[in-house]
Design a protein around this motif. Sequence first.
Motif: not given
Length: 488
Positions: A265-274
């Motif tokens: 969700x949102x415009x950004x996430x983390x490398x972990x989530x990606x």
Amino acid sequence: MNKSIRAVTLFSFLLIVALIANLTYIQAFQTKSLAENPLNSRQFLEMKHRPRGQISAGGQVLAESVADAEGMYDRRYPYNPQAFGSVVGYASDRFGAAGIEQSQNSILTGEDDSLFAKRTWDNLTGKPTQGANVELTLLPAVQETAFNELSSKGYSGSVVAIRPSTGDVLAMASTPSFDPSAIASPDPDASAAAFNALSQDSNAPLLDRATQQTQPPGSTFKVITTAAALQSGDNKNTPVTAANKITLPDTATTLENYNGETCGSGSQTTLYEAFRRSCNAPFVQLATKNGADVFRKTANAFGIGGDYPQLGLPVETSRLGDLPDGAALGQSAIGQRDVALTPLQNAINAATIANGGVRMQPHLIHQITGADLKPLRTYTPKVADRAISKEVADQEKELMLAAEKWANGQSNIASKTGTAEHGEDSRSSKPHTWYIAFSTEADVAVAVLVENGGDLGQEATGNSVAGPIGRAVINSAVGAIAATGSGR
């Protein structure tokens, strides 16, 4: 003597000198290479008169020479030849040799330079000349699991399992496969029919897909992109785009996530989530930010672009391809464009992370033994390179554990899946599916490739097709290693 006679005499003399020089060169410098050329059937006729050494793995004899009623030796493959055929190969007095039979021919015939002392002693003591034996690193139970997982479903593909701490190849299966006994048959008509049928088969059963063919690795290559990013100072909490697509640098072309999904969700996430979700757009962003130089340097450190002459089999060179601009870098970051790996190389990638960032030289040969089975030479593990720091390897392990959990896999496995488009109309292709992984409980890493979607066609993914095979092979290896304490 007139000038014409002198000229003819001189010319004839020069021809004789040239002929003698050429014969001397052949006898002195080319005898070994010509005699051991796999297209030269004379070397295999010699095995008809003396026993060729055995090829074995884990106590199972995979190839042996047996005397007939006339005292001539025929080559036989007594143990599950289909499962081991792509590695062992064949030795035929008509069609030459392939696989270990070819690469270790001088050892198996007893003519290798390293066996000179033994050969000399046998001659002095009146013993008959015999070939030495080759013991492979393969674990039969693991090899058979890998082969059965592929062949039972009718898949075209391969599995490679490696011991990360030593580089021992524990399994190397390729399907479709072949029975080397048919090619080595003493019946020349049957042998010819078998070889011709196999060589003309459109499914290429004689091709060892584990080492002799490269394919786009898809998202499994994100372990390389991630390693480059982590070495450049990024970490699992580094912010990346959560958008469902990204525009490739200096183009109007967009590259989408799988099924056009957003990365949280949102415009950004983390490398972990990606990483655990295997989104594409964030890895294009990371590679572009950190640049082509660190990307290529990291890939080379993992062995991509290198060769493996010590393996015991011919290996097609894996490649990163050219990176002329940002668009090429972005596509390559997700294992597409010109990136192409063998399953062997992808297994090495996983094994290097499992081994704390140290890449070991892969090898198939454990030891050479004499006719009395006493060891003559044992191969020792060799470090190829430190590809990444232990800190980076530990971070990659955490990400791969998260990816396996996201895929509803096993808690004792760290993995990365891949679904690779290919061909001119890549979006309409049946994707190649990949799974690379390693166990957190035993010394084993694996790469699985199932070509053209297996039995799911365009609906195939790395997790649905290749993943179950990889987990079965890892579990088999864990059991085999636990049963003996060493796995051998």
